[in-house]
Design an enzyme around this catalytic site. Sequence first.
Site, PDB file in Angstrom:
ATOM      1  N   GLU A 243      -4.277  -0.186   4.429  1.00 30.33           N
ATOM      2  CA  GLU A 243      -4.006   0.790   3.309  1.00 30.33           C
ATOM      3  C   GLU A 243      -3.925   0.566   2.023  1.00 30.33           C
ATOM      4  O   GLU A 243      -3.347  -0.577   1.692  1.00 30.33           O
ATOM      5  CB  GLU A 243      -2.707   1.540   3.656  1.00 30.33           C
ATOM      6  CG  GLU A 243      -2.301   2.832   3.218  1.00 30.33           C
ATOM      7  CD  GLU A 243      -0.833   3.229   3.537  1.00 30.33           C
ATOM      8  OE1 GLU A 243      -0.531   4.209   3.144  1.00 30.33           O
ATOM      9  OE2 GLU A 243      -0.310   2.622   4.476  1.00 30.33           O
TER      10      GLU A 243
ATOM     11  N   CYS B 237      -1.883   5.322   7.978  1.00 26.64           N
ATOM     12  CA  CYS B 237      -0.651   4.905   8.300  1.00 26.64           C
ATOM     13  C   CYS B 237       0.192   5.985   9.035  1.00 26.64           C
ATOM     14  O   CYS B 237      -0.224   6.303  10.108  1.00 26.64           O
ATOM     15  CB  CYS B 237       0.199   4.254   7.079  1.00 26.64           C
ATOM     16  SG  CYS B 237       1.412   3.259   7.250  1.00 26.64           S
TER      17      CYS B 237
ATOM     18  N   LYS C   3      -4.832  10.910   2.161  1.00 25.10           N
ATOM     19  CA  LYS C   3      -3.607  10.621   3.085  1.00 25.10           C
ATOM     20  C   LYS C   3      -2.720  12.153   2.905  1.00 25.10           C
ATOM     21  O   LYS C   3      -2.586  12.627   2.080  1.00 25.10           O
ATOM     22  CB  LYS C   3      -2.771   9.626   2.873  1.00 25.10           C
ATOM     23  CG  LYS C   3      -1.490   9.281   3.766  1.00 25.10           C
ATOM     24  CD  LYS C   3      -0.668   8.214   3.412  1.00 25.10           C
ATOM     25  CE  LYS C   3       0.181   7.559   4.348  1.00 25.10           C
ATOM     26  NZ  LYS C   3       1.079   6.696   3.893  1.00 25.10           N
TER      27      LYS C   3
END
Length: 272
Positions: free
Chosen positions: A40, A140, A108
Amino acid sequence: MKVELAQLKGQDNGTTYNLQRALAAIAACAADTQLIVFPETHLMGFPSAETVAQVAEPLDGPTVQAVQQAAREHNIAVAIGFAENDNGEFYNTTLLITPEGIALKYRKTHLWASDRGVFSPGDRFATCNWNGIRVGMLICYDIEFPETARAVAQLGADLIIVTNGNMDPYGPTHRTAIMARAQENQAFALMVNRVGEGDGGLLFAGGSALVDPFGTLLHECGREEGQVIVELDFNQLAEARRDYRYLNDQRLRLPGEVIKHADGLRELLIPR
């Protein structure tokens, strides 16, 4: 398909260092590797609210361009995270870059506590066709929500790539989550996490992994840096989906408008 998991240390707000590590990893890939996956926001590390405006770059910025050039030179696809600046709006973004250019962009959607106040959440999920398979991406904290993987599965994903920045003590949480997300969507899942220390005393947990469509953990890294080759047998997709298919049998589907583009990109917009 051979894939390399680049489980690396990173520097927060250290774009020059992180880019050099990424380019070296790409250059070190085996000749028959088709894809390399990084953690990430690997290219910038994790900026703060005070630094994000200085380190974030647009899609056509020099750092992403350097990765695109490396992908062309080495004839390889690269999944890598960066801090994106879109006209003053900042996103935690992962790109799938092929030798032909950017094939897929994902912002995200589920922001962790340290993301809030730094990044804005994305508003859609997306998949693309690459090398005869359909690929979706998550980042994540996203994988702790079953709906995120189901969203890309509803868009046809055969492979879910997760760029990860998970820290202690939450390593076991993501180990469990990535296996569940693969099994309940009958898709391969690749998760690549950061290792080492970050700003604020964070200790990143490693544990990068490959999980098959049955939810079986095929490979798991430890807590050290490394660049590991794994192999995906996509014949397992048909085996996992032969007797039943969760996507066909589910009675509740996720809401949201599906947009199908001429180039094969599919997007599911998150309802407001």
